[in-house]
Scaffold this active site. Structure first.
Site, PDB file in Angstrom:
ATOM      1  N   ASP A  49       0.842  -1.200   0.000  1.00 41.01           N
ATOM      2  CA  ASP A  49       0.000   0.000   0.000  1.00 41.01           C
ATOM      3  C   ASP A  49       0.880   1.255   0.000  1.00 41.01           C
ATOM      4  O   ASP A  49       0.363   2.379  -0.092  1.00 41.01           O
ATOM      5  CB  ASP A  49      -0.997   0.000   1.163  1.00 41.01           C
ATOM      6  CG  ASP A  49      -0.337   0.027   2.522  1.00 41.01           C
ATOM      7  OD1 ASP A  49       0.904  -0.135   2.602  1.00 41.01           O
ATOM      8  OD2 ASP A  49      -1.061   0.209   3.527  1.00 41.01           O
ATOM      9  N   SER A  50       2.202   1.067   0.030  1.00 44.09           N
ATOM     10  CA  SER A  50       3.117   2.197  -0.198  1.00 44.09           C
ATOM     11  C   SER A  50       2.848   2.813  -1.570  1.00 44.09           C
ATOM     12  O   SER A  50       3.300   3.922  -1.844  1.00 44.09           O
ATOM     13  CB  SER A  50       4.579   1.740  -0.103  1.00 44.09           C
ATOM     14  OG  SER A  50       4.820   0.627  -0.927  1.00 44.09           O
ATOM     15  N   ASP A  88      -1.224  -6.078  -0.299  1.00 43.00           N
ATOM     16  CA  ASP A  88      -1.490  -5.435   0.994  1.00 43.00           C
ATOM     17  C   ASP A  88      -2.969  -5.118   1.157  1.00 43.00           C
ATOM     18  O   ASP A  88      -3.598  -4.619   0.219  1.00 43.00           O
ATOM     19  CB  ASP A  88      -0.742  -4.094   1.030  1.00 43.00           C
ATOM     20  CG  ASP A  88       0.353  -4.066   2.068  1.00 43.00           C
ATOM     21  OD1 ASP A  88       0.380  -4.931   2.950  1.00 43.00           O
ATOM     22  OD2 ASP A  88       1.190  -3.146   1.979  1.00 43.00           O
ATOM     23  N   LYS A 118      -1.302  -9.345   2.807  1.00 49.41           N
ATOM     24  CA  LYS A 118      -0.559  -8.893   3.993  1.00 49.41           C
ATOM     25  C   LYS A 118      -1.428  -7.908   4.752  1.00 49.41           C
ATOM     26  O   LYS A 118      -2.144  -7.121   4.126  1.00 49.41           O
ATOM     27  CB  LYS A 118       0.758  -8.232   3.592  1.00 49.41           C
ATOM     28  CG  LYS A 118       1.505  -7.610   4.770  1.00 49.41           C
ATOM     29  CD  LYS A 118       2.930  -7.256   4.453  1.00 49.41           C
ATOM     30  CE  LYS A 118       3.148  -5.907   3.818  1.00 49.41           C
ATOM     31  NZ  LYS A 118       2.622  -4.767   4.580  1.00 49.41           N
ATOM     32  N   GLU A 120      -1.438  -5.383   8.555  1.00 48.28           N
ATOM     33  CA  GLU A 120      -0.632  -4.832   9.642  1.00 48.28           C
ATOM     34  C   GLU A 120      -1.262  -5.131  11.000  1.00 48.28           C
ATOM     35  O   GLU A 120      -2.486  -5.144  11.134  1.00 48.28           O
ATOM     36  CB  GLU A 120      -0.489  -3.309   9.470  1.00 48.28           C
ATOM     37  CG  GLU A 120       0.325  -2.925   8.247  1.00 48.28           C
ATOM     38  CD  GLU A 120       0.546  -1.426   8.116  1.00 48.28           C
ATOM     39  OE1 GLU A 120       0.219  -0.666   9.062  1.00 48.28           O
ATOM     40  OE2 GLU A 120       1.055  -1.013   7.056  1.00 48.28           O
ATOM     41  N   GLU A 187       9.209  -4.305  10.365  1.00 49.99           N
ATOM     42  CA  GLU A 187       9.649  -3.018   9.796  1.00 49.99           C
ATOM     43  C   GLU A 187      10.255  -2.107  10.866  1.00 49.99           C
ATOM     44  O   GLU A 187       9.658  -1.906  11.943  1.00 49.99           O
ATOM     45  CB  GLU A 187       8.457  -2.300   9.117  1.00 49.99           C
ATOM     46  CG  GLU A 187       8.877  -0.949   8.531  1.00 49.99           C
ATOM     47  CD  GLU A 187       7.884  -0.356   7.545  1.00 49.99           C
ATOM     48  OE1 GLU A 187       6.914  -1.043   7.158  1.00 49.99           O
ATOM     49  OE2 GLU A 187       8.098   0.808   7.159  1.00 49.99           O
TER      50      GLU A 187
END
Ligand code: KIV
Length: 276
Positions: A49-50, A88, A118, A120, A187
């Site tokens: 999602d960057s 993501d 993925k 978080e 991270e």
């Protein structure tokens, strides 16, 4: 009968089985063309999602939507053949309930055909991870610095730089592993903590600003190519593509203004007239 792919793609269980073995090479990609290049060298392609910051110029990943992830996830699947593609889950698409998470993940898997997602969060997401995995969704976890929480964290600061802060981060890693994730991204944490978590958890750890001891490493492609204006300390620049791209654009603009592009080799002639 289905037509089998000639080249077999890596799967989440393949990556899970790499714990403690040959390092797992991962990079992000958001496009078919870059995915084709990354696919030749990497085991995992993350459609991160960057992309909200890199492609769209947002300050954070918070505004990214599920539709944005699906569009780019599908592009990366079309551009790659061998790597496991992980997409993501964006902020707001999975945190509300296990059911919301499953519905969003099912859309991603069905509409992109990717091999895993993925998300978080550590302990707070463990129940959701278990729910998803039991229902056929391979999950990569993401702990340490979790950029989607920027509004509660206040800044993109490295985590666990004082030993007193280690326990919750370690507990997050263990919770994600026990819930059934096939791997976990760590991270921006202090190096000894990244190393310690890697020794403790039975699933592969994928480091980004964590430790060389992690089972794999990941970077954002544009950051390591030198295309991002600002990068965190953990980024090593393997290229400096910005000046080359700028020189090409400047050359094009100059030629267009001078009417030297397009040349005869770039234009179409008329067909020769047919006789009779
Ligand atoms: O969104 C992303 O690119 C990521 C990586 C930085 C791990 O989550």
């Amino acid at each position: 009968m289905s037509v089998q792919q000639e080249i077999k793609r890596l799967t989440a269980p393949d990556i899970r089985a790499r714990k403690g073995g040959e390092p797992i090479v991962c990079l992000t990609s958001y496009h078919a063309h870059t995915a084709r290049l990354v696919d030749r060298y990497c085991d995992v392609i993350l459609v991160g999602d960057s992309l909200g910051m890199v492609m769209h110029g947002f300050e954070t990943t918070v505004p990214v939507t599920l539709d944005m992830m699906i569009l780019q996830g599908h592009a990366v699947m079309r551009g790659s053949k061998r790597a496991l593609v992980v997409v993501d889950m964006p902020f707001g698409s999975y945190e509300q309930s296990k059911e919301q998470a499953f519905a969003s993940c099912a859309r991603v898997l069905k509409e992109t055909l990717c091999g895993a997602i993925k998300l978080e969060g550590g302990r707070r997401m463990a129940e959701t991870i278990r729910f998803l995995v039991e229902r056929g969704v391979p999950v990569m976890g993401h702990i340490g610095l979790t950029p989607q929480s920027i509004n509660t964290l206040g800044s993109f600061r490295a985590q666990g730089r004082d030993e007193v802060d280690w326990a919750p981060i370690e507990a997050d890693a263990i919770a994600v592993a026990e819930a059934g994730a096939f791997s976990v991204v760590i991270e921006a944490v202090a190096e000894p903590l990244g190393r310690r978590i890697t020794e403790k958890v039975p699933i592969p750890t994928i480091g980004i600003g964590a430790s060389p001891a992690c089972d794999g490493q990941i970077l954002v492609l544009e950051d390591m190519l030198g295309l991002s204006p600002r990068v965190p300390k953990f980024v090593k620049r393997y290229g400096d593509l910005g000046p080359g791209i700028e020189a090409a654009i400047a050359g094009y603009a100059k030629d267009v203004r001078a009417r030297t592009f397009p040349g005869p080799e770039h234009t179409y002639e008329m067909r020769a007239k047919r006789k009779g």
